[in-house]
Design a protein around this motif. Structure first.
Motif, PDB file in Angstrom:
ATOM      1  N   SER A  33      37.797   9.127  88.574  1.00 15.48           N
ATOM      2  CA  SER A  33      38.648   7.945  88.703  1.00 15.48           C
ATOM      3  C   SER A  33      40.059   8.300  88.276  1.00 15.48           C
ATOM      4  N   TRP A  34      41.010   7.556  88.784  1.00 14.49           N
ATOM      5  CA  TRP A  34      42.419   7.732  88.428  1.00 14.49           C
ATOM      6  C   TRP A  34      42.973   6.428  87.856  1.00 14.49           C
ATOM      7  N   TYR A  35      43.805   6.574  86.826  1.00 14.78           N
ATOM      8  CA  TYR A  35      44.444   5.432  86.183  1.00 14.78           C
ATOM      9  C   TYR A  35      45.927   5.732  85.984  1.00 14.78           C
ATOM     10  N   GLN A  36      46.748   4.671  86.050  1.00  8.85           N
ATOM     11  CA  GLN A  36      48.170   4.779  85.745  1.00  8.85           C
ATOM     12  C   GLN A  36      48.439   4.038  84.445  1.00  8.85           C
ATOM     13  N   GLN A  37      49.110   4.720  83.511  1.00  2.03           N
ATOM     14  CA  GLN A  37      49.453   4.071  82.249  1.00  2.03           C
ATOM     15  C   GLN A  37      50.963   4.094  82.051  1.00  2.03           C
ATOM     16  N   VAL A  38      51.572   2.950  82.247  1.00  2.00           N
ATOM     17  CA  VAL A  38      53.003   2.799  82.008  1.00  2.00           C
ATOM     18  C   VAL A  38      53.212   2.668  80.502  1.00  2.00           C
ATOM     19  N   LEU A  39      54.341   3.158  80.008  1.00  2.00           N
ATOM     20  CA  LEU A  39      54.626   3.158  78.576  1.00  2.00           C
ATOM     21  C   LEU A  39      54.464   1.762  77.981  1.00  2.00           C
ATOM     22  N   GLY A  40      53.678   1.672  76.925  1.00  2.00           N
ATOM     23  CA  GLY A  40      53.498   0.398  76.239  1.00  2.00           C
ATOM     24  C   GLY A  40      52.418  -0.495  76.822  1.00  2.00           C
ATOM     25  N   GLN A  41      51.709  -0.011  77.818  1.00  2.00           N
ATOM     26  CA  GLN A  41      50.665  -0.804  78.472  1.00  2.00           C
ATOM     27  C   GLN A  41      49.334  -0.061  78.435  1.00  2.00           C
ATOM     28  N   GLY A  42      48.276  -0.784  78.745  1.00  2.00           N
ATOM     29  CA  GLY A  42      46.990  -0.141  78.915  1.00  2.00           C
ATOM     30  C   GLY A  42      46.887   0.475  80.302  1.00  2.00           C
ATOM     31  N   PRO A  43      45.986   1.426  80.483  1.00  2.00           N
ATOM     32  CA  PRO A  43      45.821   2.048  81.807  1.00  2.00           C
ATOM     33  C   PRO A  43      45.398   1.031  82.858  1.00  2.00           C
ATOM     34  N   GLN A  44      45.842   1.280  84.093  1.00  2.00           N
ATOM     35  CA  GLN A  44      45.448   0.441  85.241  1.00  2.00           C
ATOM     36  C   GLN A  44      44.703   1.298  86.243  1.00  2.00           C
ATOM     37  N   PHE A  45      43.604   0.781  86.731  1.00  2.00           N
ATOM     38  CA  PHE A  45      42.729   1.486  87.659  1.00  2.00           C
ATOM     39  C   PHE A  45      43.389   1.655  89.020  1.00  2.00           C
ATOM     40  N   ILE A  46      43.355   2.900  89.535  1.00  2.00           N
ATOM     41  CA  ILE A  46      43.930   3.177  90.854  1.00  2.00           C
ATOM     42  C   ILE A  46      42.823   3.422  91.872  1.00  2.00           C
ATOM     43  N   PHE A  47      41.977   4.436  91.600  1.00  2.00           N
ATOM     44  CA  PHE A  47      40.931   4.820  92.542  1.00  2.00           C
ATOM     45  C   PHE A  47      39.680   5.261  91.789  1.00  2.00           C
ATOM     46  N   GLN A  48      38.540   5.150  92.491  1.00  2.00           N
ATOM     47  CA  GLN A  48      37.323   5.829  92.074  1.00  2.00           C
ATOM     48  C   GLN A  48      36.736   6.557  93.271  1.00  2.00           C
TER      49      GLN A  48
END
Lengths: 114, 117
Positions: A33-48
């Motif tokens: 799986s891939w996640y994007q984590q912008v500074l100061g935020q929790g990770p957001q799911f991109i793909f599985q």
């Protein structure tokens, strides 16, 4: 045993360019799986991905794409980079995508878009 | 869509004290999984503890335990005998059981926990 490995660890790109991030799962794990984590935020799911098939996709534009190879490694591609794509990109693996299976994360790839 | 809320952006306690981090979530699902992840400055997400929603017994892992209140949709993390190495960002996360996990994890915004010597 090696954990989830990601490359590159850091990179800087210019707006409009394309980037490819790579991930090798834990040996024996078939789901990535891939996640994007912008500074100061929790990770957001991109793909599985599981067994080279996309099984799930988060709320990300079509500029984001990914694939999984026969050896279960994976690539995340982002086209037409925007400043807002600057983030830590996390790859995670699990033995299979069954809900609740422990998900192991890599150390991430830091992407800066200038 | 599921949401996870962590209402404490930052907490600070003395070494050896006990600290509780709060997490609430919103879902219409009945079967799901809840997790606490730790993210130290190295940025690698490390699983601290997991809880299956169908289990009434609260999960424990050494100094870490949870208080899972399904009706209240609350999932707090208690760290006993806190240590300097516990200093990190802590994220609460949710995964639905439907779809076989294809929706991935939904994370809260995190709580920055600082353990003072």
């Amino acid at each position: 045993d090696a954990g989830v490995t990601q490359s590159p660890t850091h990179l800087i790109k210019t707006r409009g360019q394309h980037v490819t991030l790579r991930c090798s799962p834990i040996s024996g794990h078939k789901s990535v799986s891939w996640y994007q984590q912008v500074l100061g935020q929790g990770p957001q799911f991109i793909f599985q991905y599981y067994e080279k098939e996309e099984r799930g996709r988060g709320n990300f534009p079509d500029r984001f794409s990914a694939r999984q190879f026969p050896n279960y490694s994976s690539e995340l591609n982002v086209n037409a980079l925007l400043l807002g794509d600057s983030a830590l990109y996390l790859c995670a693996s699990s033995s299979d995508p069954t809900s609740g299976n422990t998900i192991y994360f890599g150390e991430g790839s830091w992407l800066t878009v200038v | 869509a599921q949401t996870v809320t962590q209402s404490q952006p930052e907490m600070s306690v003395q070494e050896a004290e006990t600290v509780t981090l709060s997490c609430t979530y919103d879902t219409s699902e009945n079967n799901y999984y809840l997790f606490w992840y730790k993210q130290p400055p190295s940025r690698q997400m490390i699983l601290v503890i997991r809880q299956e929603a169908y289990k009434q017994q609260n999960a424990t892992e050494n100094r870490f335990s949870v208080n899972f209140q399904k009706a209240a949709k609350s999932f707090s993390l208690k760290i006993s005998d806190s240590q300097l190495g516990d200093t990190a960002m802590y994220f609460c996360a949710f995964m639905t059981d439907s779809g076989g996990g294809a929706d991935g994890l939904t994370f809260g915004k995190g709580t920055h926990l600082i353990i003072q010597p």
